[in-house]
Scaffold this motif. Structure first.
Motif, PDB file in Angstrom:
ATOM      1  N   LYS A 177       3.399   5.741  -2.866  1.00 23.47           N
ATOM      2  CA  LYS A 177       4.626   6.407  -3.310  1.00 23.47           C
ATOM      3  C   LYS A 177       4.737   6.403  -4.827  1.00 23.47           C
ATOM      4  N   ALA A 178       4.380   5.285  -5.448  1.00 20.20           N
ATOM      5  CA  ALA A 178       4.433   5.204  -6.905  1.00 20.20           C
ATOM      6  C   ALA A 178       3.438   6.170  -7.544  1.00 20.20           C
ATOM      7  N   ALA A 179       2.254   6.278  -6.957  1.00 22.50           N
ATOM      8  CA  ALA A 179       1.252   7.209  -7.482  1.00 22.50           C
ATOM      9  C   ALA A 179       1.716   8.651  -7.322  1.00 22.50           C
ATOM     10  N   GLU A 180       2.300   8.970  -6.179  1.00 24.60           N
ATOM     11  CA  GLU A 180       2.816  10.323  -5.958  1.00 24.60           C
ATOM     12  C   GLU A 180       3.939  10.634  -6.944  1.00 24.60           C
ATOM     13  N   LYS A 181       4.824   9.663  -7.150  1.00 26.08           N
ATOM     14  CA  LYS A 181       5.939   9.853  -8.078  1.00 26.08           C
ATOM     15  C   LYS A 181       5.420  10.060  -9.501  1.00 26.08           C
ATOM     16  N   ALA A 182       4.422   9.279  -9.890  1.00 21.85           N
ATOM     17  CA  ALA A 182       3.840   9.419 -11.223  1.00 21.85           C
ATOM     18  C   ALA A 182       3.183  10.789 -11.379  1.00 21.85           C
ATOM     19  N   THR A 232       0.831  -1.192   0.000  1.00 25.25           N
ATOM     20  CA  THR A 232       0.000   0.000   0.000  1.00 25.25           C
ATOM     21  C   THR A 232       0.871   1.249   0.000  1.00 25.25           C
ATOM     22  N   GLN A 233       1.882   1.247   0.822  1.00 22.32           N
ATOM     23  CA  GLN A 233       2.797   2.386   0.863  1.00 22.32           C
ATOM     24  C   GLN A 233       3.530   2.534  -0.465  1.00 22.32           C
ATOM     25  N   ASP A 234       3.935   1.410  -1.034  1.00 20.79           N
ATOM     26  CA  ASP A 234       4.612   1.447  -2.331  1.00 20.79           C
ATOM     27  C   ASP A 234       3.683   2.007  -3.411  1.00 20.79           C
ATOM     28  N   ASN A 235       2.421   1.592  -3.358  1.00 20.83           N
ATOM     29  CA  ASN A 235       1.454   2.097  -4.329  1.00 20.83           C
ATOM     30  C   ASN A 235       1.254   3.603  -4.179  1.00 20.83           C
TER      31      ASN A 235
END
Length: 105
Positions: A27-32, A22-25
Motif C-alpha cells: 500500500k505504501a509503494a502504491e501510494k508513493a 507486506t500489505q502495508d509495504n
C-alpha cells in the motif's frame, strides 16, 4: 497453562505482524507511486507550456536553418544559431563576439 496460551498467541501475533507488514509495504509503494505520478503530471503541463512559449519557436527556426544549410558540424551550427538569435540577448551574443557566425541566406 500460560505457556500453552502464550504459544498460540505468539504464533498468531507473528503471522499477523508479517502479513500486514507486506500489505502495508504494498500500500505504501502504491501510494508513493500515485504521488509521484501526480507530481509528474502536475509539473509536465507547465514545463511543456514554458518550453513551447520560450524555446520551441527559436529551436524550430534553428532546425529549419540547419536543414537548409546542412553544415559539417550540425550541433555547433545549431548552438551558434540559438546564441545569435536569442531574443533575450540580441544579435551581439557570445558567438558574435568570438567570430563564429552562422551563415544566413
Amino acid at each position: 497453562m500460560s505457556s500453552g496460551v502464550d504459544q498460540p498467541m505468539a504464533d498468531a501475533a507473528g503471522d499477523a505482524s508479517k502479513e500486514p507488514s507486506t500489505q502495508d509495504n504494498v500500500k505504501a509503494a502504491e501510494k508513493a507511486a500515485v504521488n509521484i505520478q501526480k507530481r509528474l503530471t502536475s509539473h509536465a503541463l507547465p514545463i511543456r507550456q514554458y518550453l513551447e512559449s520560450t524555446v520551441v519557436p527559436l529551436l524550430m527556426q534553428g532546425l529549419q536553418s540547419l536543414c537548409k544549410e546542412r553544415p559539417e558540424d550540425p550541433v555547433e551550427y545549431l548552438a551558434n544559431y540559438l546564441l545569435q538569435h536569442n531574443p533575450k540577448k540580441g544579435p551581439a551574443g557570445p558567438a558574435a563576439a568570438s567570430g563564429t557566425a552562422v551563415k544566413q541566406e
